[in-house]
Design a protein around this motif. Structure first.
Motif, short mmCIF file in Angstrom:
data_model
loop_
_atom_site.label_atom_id
_atom_site.label_comp_id
_atom_site.label_asym_id
_atom_site.label_seq_id
_atom_site.Cartn_x
_atom_site.Cartn_y
_atom_site.Cartn_z
N TYR A 1 18.39 15.12 -26.73
CA TYR A 1 17.48 16.14 -27.21
C TYR A 1 16.06 15.62 -27.17
CZ TYR A 1 15.74 19.96 -30.13
OH TYR A 1 15.06 21.05 -30.61
N PRO A 2 15.12 16.26 -26.49
CA PRO A 2 15.19 17.64 -26.01
C PRO A 2 15.57 17.83 -24.55
CG PRO A 2 12.92 16.88 -25.95
CD PRO A 2 13.75 15.72 -26.40
N TRP A 3 16.01 16.76 -23.85
CA TRP A 3 16.35 16.97 -22.45
C TRP A 3 17.35 18.12 -22.26
CZ3 TRP A 3 17.45 11.17 -20.85
CH2 TRP A 3 16.24 10.46 -20.87
N ASP A 4 18.28 18.22 -23.21
CA ASP A 4 19.33 19.23 -23.07
C ASP A 4 19.12 20.41 -24.01
OD1 ASP A 4 20.72 17.70 -21.14
OD2 ASP A 4 21.63 16.48 -22.71
N LYS A 5 17.91 20.63 -24.38
CA LYS A 5 17.59 21.71 -25.31
C LYS A 5 17.92 23.08 -24.71
CE LYS A 5 13.82 23.22 -28.33
NZ LYS A 5 12.43 22.94 -28.74
N VAL A 6 18.59 23.88 -25.52
CA VAL A 6 18.84 25.28 -25.14
C VAL A 6 18.49 26.14 -26.35
CG1 VAL A 6 20.65 24.83 -23.43
CG2 VAL A 6 21.25 25.07 -25.85
N ASP A 7 18.37 27.41 -26.10
CA ASP A 7 18.01 28.31 -27.21
C ASP A 7 19.14 28.39 -28.23
OD1 ASP A 7 15.56 28.79 -26.16
OD2 ASP A 7 16.15 30.63 -25.11
N ASP A 8 20.35 28.40 -27.71
CA ASP A 8 21.49 28.62 -28.61
C ASP A 8 22.55 27.54 -28.37
OD1 ASP A 8 23.80 29.45 -29.90
OD2 ASP A 8 23.38 31.58 -29.54
N PHE A 9 22.57 26.56 -29.26
CA PHE A 9 23.51 25.46 -29.07
C PHE A 9 24.96 25.89 -29.37
CE2 PHE A 9 19.79 22.71 -28.95
CZ PHE A 9 20.18 21.78 -27.99
N GLY A 10 25.11 26.93 -30.18
CA GLY A 10 26.46 27.45 -30.43
C GLY A 10 27.04 28.02 -29.15
N LEU B 1 26.18 27.05 -26.19
CA LEU B 1 26.46 25.91 -25.29
C LEU B 1 27.80 25.29 -25.65
CD1 LEU B 1 25.10 24.26 -22.98
CD2 LEU B 1 24.42 22.61 -24.73
N ARG B 2 28.06 25.25 -26.95
CA ARG B 2 29.35 24.72 -27.41
C ARG B 2 30.50 25.56 -26.83
NH1 ARG B 2 30.69 23.97 -33.86
NH2 ARG B 2 32.77 23.05 -33.63
N SER B 3 30.34 26.87 -26.87
CA SER B 3 31.36 27.75 -26.33
C SER B 3 31.51 27.54 -24.82
CB SER B 3 31.00 29.22 -26.58
OG SER B 3 30.84 29.43 -27.96
N PHE B 4 30.37 27.38 -24.17
CA PHE B 4 30.41 27.14 -22.73
C PHE B 4 31.22 25.88 -22.42
CE2 PHE B 4 28.72 24.76 -19.11
CZ PHE B 4 28.85 25.68 -18.09
N ALA B 5 30.94 24.82 -23.18
CA ALA B 5 31.65 23.56 -22.98
C ALA B 5 33.14 23.74 -23.25
CB ALA B 5 31.07 22.47 -23.88
N GLU B 6 33.45 24.41 -24.34
CA GLU B 6 34.86 24.60 -24.69
C GLU B 6 35.59 25.39 -23.61
OE1 GLU B 6 34.17 24.21 -29.54
OE2 GLU B 6 34.54 26.20 -28.64
N GLY B 7 34.85 26.30 -22.99
CA GLY B 7 35.44 27.07 -21.89
C GLY B 7 35.84 26.16 -20.73
N LEU B 8 35.20 25.00 -20.65
CA LEU B 8 35.53 24.03 -19.59
C LEU B 8 36.46 22.93 -20.13
CD1 LEU B 8 31.97 23.62 -18.03
CD2 LEU B 8 33.94 24.68 -16.92
N GLY B 9 36.93 23.14 -21.37
CA GLY B 9 37.82 22.13 -21.96
C GLY B 9 37.07 20.92 -22.50
N MET B 10 35.80 21.10 -22.75
CA MET B 10 34.97 19.96 -23.19
C MET B 10 34.41 20.19 -24.59
SD MET B 10 35.05 17.90 -20.56
CE MET B 10 33.66 16.76 -20.78
N LYS B 11 34.17 19.10 -25.28
CA LYS B 11 33.48 19.16 -26.57
C LYS B 11 32.06 18.60 -26.39
CE LYS B 11 36.87 16.66 -28.01
NZ LYS B 11 37.69 15.68 -28.74
N LEU B 12 31.19 18.97 -27.31
CA LEU B 12 29.85 18.37 -27.34
C LEU B 12 29.88 17.21 -28.33
CD1 LEU B 12 27.66 21.59 -27.23
CD2 LEU B 12 28.45 20.15 -25.34
N GLY B 13 29.32 16.10 -27.95
CA GLY B 13 29.44 14.90 -28.77
C GLY B 13 28.14 14.48 -29.41
N THR B 14 27.91 13.21 -29.35
CA THR B 14 26.76 12.59 -29.98
C THR B 14 25.44 13.23 -29.54
OG1 THR B 14 27.96 10.51 -30.09
CG2 THR B 14 25.56 10.39 -30.26
N ILE B 15 24.57 13.46 -30.52
CA ILE B 15 23.22 13.94 -30.19
C ILE B 15 22.29 12.74 -30.16
CG2 ILE B 15 21.31 15.43 -30.91
CD1 ILE B 15 23.85 16.94 -29.97
N ASN B 16 21.64 12.57 -29.03
CA ASN B 16 20.70 11.46 -28.84
C ASN B 16 19.28 11.96 -29.02
OD1 ASN B 16 22.27 8.98 -27.30
ND2 ASN B 16 23.27 10.96 -27.02
#
Lengths: 388, 388, 388, 388
Positions: B66-75, B77-92
């Motif tokens: 953060y902020p390299w991966d900043k998006v308007d709605d992180f929730g 993005l979480r759904s997007f990741a979960e749709g790919l079978g992925m979780k969001l991890g550590t925030i740097n």
């Protein structure tokens, strides 16, 4: 820039403890050179140390190594030293020269060896009681040479247990300082390799356990003054073992390899209160004079510390902080360097003379005839070295 | 020697978090090479990361910057990741690319800059709330380039104050991990240069503050597995940033420069309980693929960790302890090396297949056509790099 | 001790070439900070360089980087420089920022890329013809990041072939200097990692090929003054790239990290004839002013070289040799240190004034208003940095 | 992947010379541990060395150290060795243990000391004539501990003069190999600190003077395989002193600290023709077994070299070059690592058995009862160590 009155007051109370073993022969695994006049006994070592103090006024205390400096009656040795105007200082334990310690001492997997090593330290405290020494210095050669050889994790716990027992034996006015070392004599792992390990071990003991920082015991490139600042901040910088190095634990004369580093270290000492009247920091030399004259080497060493302390005290800290806060990098660095580049030697010589000391301590020592005296006198016997 | 059932169970739950920024371009101060197919968005980075997991089963989580991966709605993005079978991890967090941080962030002498840096971290925790991340990782570029430029001592106190405020914002299930680094981008002093400093800073905060160990952030020659063992013993090893190096913070593929070192590290992890079911240790990659294929580089990396974990689990610890206690140096070392030299690759390939994964993940990825797909698809736009 | 007339004559002819790129922005892979007043063009860089010379009298020559400093008409640029009292110096080639050079330039396995890299150097010689430059400096980023990635052995032969072709293009009064570097940007192997490699490559070419020694390009602990002495003895020390470092290729101000090392280097330069009237050695800066004022940084740098040269010239070489031959370690070291510790700054300031230069060049520069002028004037456009 | 017939032929002629002094006691400046059964005489050392050869078939030659291994009749010693199936190998000179050499030997400022040191080497050649040894190995401890102590530049010229005289004494079938070392026992400068210096010195002598590369004698981080490749290219790699290190010149078992580095070194040896039938390269061990069993340590060492040679020969060089030329970083690295990770131990054990050697040389040695025999037999006398 001249040294301020306040700075001179600080310098007037500066004391640098000298190690008895510096007056004996030392060397590398390849060769130990002997020299005429080298002490055969601890008394002769103390006599040599007294020369350093006589000409510099900086070194009234001699650290002892046990059992290298073992005598039957340490009270008597204390009197002997006092007769020369010297005090006995830190007692250095030795758990690296007995065959039993091949695979460790306070960390050994065998309880019998740990017992032996703990008992050795308890004896050192007995010696301290007799000599009036404040500090027990523990440097451990413990470690391993090959991956798998030792159980790194368990040894930390064993170390803690051993240290607890030693710490408990200390009197109220006595302290333990735990030294760390990056490598040597162990070549894969050391049980106390860095300040972090020494810190967590002494922090687990109590207030009278502190860290000993040997300036030659770090990885290449380590910012030592940072560690000085950090340990002073944590209230855990118990003592320095001063020396200098180009490569590893070279044990050269302090300030010889990198005078600017010594300046930076002394500056952090000043900033962190390490030169205050009630400083907890003991300043000691721990060096080897493998190829140079030992007594001159020691005089040069304490003078180097004095000169760099004087330069560190020259730093205009108000101006420096102003430049730092303004983000004026070149300005701040310039103020810092100005103090370093100022040649304080003439001022210090004059001040020394005003206190009844020689302007040029090395010249005074050379002129004194002491060296010719000991070379003529100390014939026969076994010259002291690390082995005895 | 074959991998035991117990070891396979441990390996079955092994997870290695991958960094979003590894899929973007990176380089040195001399040049950042771009490559066809490089992600332009965080979504594309996550898609690439999902490929690593798909073929290895080892990397279900992506760390964000953060902020390299900043998006308007992180929730979202979480759904997007979960749709790919992925979780969001550590925030740097990132306090090294804003002009305001030229002379520090959490340690800056100016309260306004510290405020800004603290607020940035509070925002990171907001992001964590939205993404469901457990860990906030703090790596600070703070330091100085010239002696005198900064007030080393005071900055430790300022760091403490800043961290307290950030720590207090953490939720009960959230943690802070504080990374240390020997040098770069600062070339004289770093405010968190070593594990000791990171340790004393997080120890002053509380249980949910821990140390992050980046395997490339040490002085030359440092015994990293010792630090691993020590931090596990102290209960303060929060996470790994895996990579490898020949010289400095080279950020090469983990295990590439010194596979035996990775083995020794994983062995201490095993010994210290770091691979237990309830381990507090997060295993992450933090690497740069300057000249090699990024996705293949990431696959290779997680496989290297898996293979060295398998070898570490092969060590016959009973036999080893017996040899250690007997002072049988060559025997102990032999047992240790035997595990390292055992080629576990065929066994792991077979086991992978038994779990519905490809025997050869890199071959499977290459055969998948994914690379051709993204090279054709990701045309135009700005390729992600450290700047964005 | 005061500086002798003979020494002042030597100092009077001392010239230190400054690099055009030092006036542009630089940084690390993490961030390049920009600053008001930074040059946008090579002309502006030369103007800044002229300030350094104006206030110090030490830096009449600017090294150029090609193609960073590419102009349509280099003859015109030469006139521009001369109008400011400046000469154009060493031409620095660049084969590290084109995508084609990802895996090497003069050592690339692809003949087409080698052709391109050779042609680039031939163009550099064209530029030299126009600028009247004597030296072509070749620093190669060529190397690899992973074991197996490149054919180390074959690349040495390819390097030789490429250099032969470039060498053959040089005019009779032109030279090639080949720089070596320990690591970065390549992290496993560099094709020219050490002085030995640079030496054997240039020795195979001819008299006008020499080694360039960058003081920041060595392994930790390397005794650089030894290399200086050796290369002077072999007649192959063509030039210095001066800077300083605590860790890696930090590119700090020369003398900033270890003033004593700079003194030792300058002493060997003196001993080896490197400051003689007909010296083959070009003295250049190669530094990055990431966080400090660039022009002040350059002034500080050339003054540091001057001050350490003055100290090196102070060494009483007769007395030193006598002490050396007598095996008087402390005496010899004392003579050496005496010169280092002597504060030559006041003497140099006075001498500078006697030659019509400011006693305090930095103060004079600050007072000149130049900085305010360029900050107001250089608005808009693209600030120069390593990319352009 | 299995070892090819061609590779086995190469391995069948592999010989690794063992050092007589490895069987004696060694240690650090802190302590030399003694062990039961340690040889008292050179004959006992050769007997121990014969054990290594007996069980591995790899070590038919013993290097001698003069005067540590001095006997009245070296022809007789040769016969003794031959009676045990052993040859006498490289003669190692010693100019570091006589008091006269405190400030240097072949580089000493005093012509009388240089004369003595040259004469010592001429005697070594006499010994070579008697023993039938091909190589005279010169490692010099010469250097200095303090800046100013020695005249670095002049000593290079003196070294050249001394070497010329020694070189001229060599027979047509004899060679000189000049070893270099980064530091220790000198801590400021070494007269032969790096391969470049050794190379320029031997290149000035003639074809029969070559470089000896000790794997523990480099600065931290040095890419040793690059030096191997370069020296082979220059035709000047005369011999290896194998050992391994984590920190400095640790003299651990070759391959113990970084097996992958040994693999990379052996790969460059293979590539550069160093394992060809007519190789000029002598492979030797130079190690200290401070804490481990010496004979087992030596067996382990030669096996490590054999195993890594086998792995290096496994590399699919055609596929590797194809990947290298294609810029396929991960592919090339993968081919390289595949060879390294292949467990060749079972294949080698089988092959060993097929040649009448034990599958497990260490187990065979342990089972032989030799150790019990020497422990019982070698009672009294002075155990050999570096001093004798």
């Amino acid at each position: 820039m001249t040294i301020s009155t306040e700075a001179l007051e600080i310098l007037a109370r500066q004391e640098i403890e000298v190690p008895s073993w510096a007056y004996g022969n030392s060397g590398t695994r390849f060769k130990v050179f002997s020299t005429p006049g080298t002490p055969r006994t601890v008394q002769e070592k103390i006599s040599d140390a007294a020369q350093v103090h006589k000409h510099t006024g900086l070194a009234p205390t001699v650290a002892l190594h046990y059992p290298w400096d073992k005598v039957d009656d340490f009270g008597e040795l204390r009197s002997f030293a006092e007769g020369l105007g010297m005090k006995l200082g830190t007692i250095n334990s030795n758990t690296f020269q007995d065959d039993a310690y091949k695979f460790g001492s306070l960390t050994h997997s065998d309880p019998a060896v740990r017992r032996m090593a703990i008992d050795h330290h308890l004896q050192c405290v007995d010696v301290m009681d007799a000599t009036g020494s404040r500090d027990l210095k523990i440097w451990l050669a413990d470690g391993s040479n090959y991956p798998g050889q030792a159980d790194i994790r368990t040894r930390q716990d064993l170390l803690h247990e051993s240290l607890v027992e030693i710490y408990d034996r200390l009197g109220d006015d006595q302290r333990m300082v735990l030294e760390y070392k990056f490598f040597e004599p162990a070549f894969y792992h050391m049980d106390v390799p860095d300040w972090g390990t020494s810190y967590v071990q002494v922090a687990a003991l109590g207030d009278r356990a502190m860290v000993c920082l040997d300036t030659g015991h770090h990885a290449p490139g380590t910012n030592i003054e940072f560690i000085v600042a950090q340990l002073l901040r944590l209230g855990k910088l118990g003592s320095f073992d001063f020396n200098s190095r180009f490569y590893a634990d070279d044990d050269l004369i302090v300030g010889a390899a990198d005078p600017f580093q010594l300046f930076r270290i002394m500056y952090e000492v000043v900033v962190g209160g390490g030169m205050a009247d009630d400083t907890p920091v003991a300043f000691m030399l721990d060096q080897c004079h493998n190829v140079e004259d030992k007594i001159i080497g020691q005089i040069r060493s304490v003078l180097n510390v004095q000169e760099m302390s004087a330069r560190a005290l020259l730093v205009d800290r108000n101006a420096l902080h102003q430049a730092q806060r303004a983000g004026d990098v070149m300005g701040a660095n310039g103020i810092f360097m100005d103090a370093f580049y100022t040649d304080v030697r003439a001022d210090l010589a004059q001040w020394r003379e005003s206190r009844g000391l020689p302007a040029d301590p090395i010249a005074a020592y050379v002129a004194s005839g002491y060296r010719e005296h000991i070379e003529a006198d100390r014939v026969g016997g076994n010259q002291a070295s690390w082995g005895a």
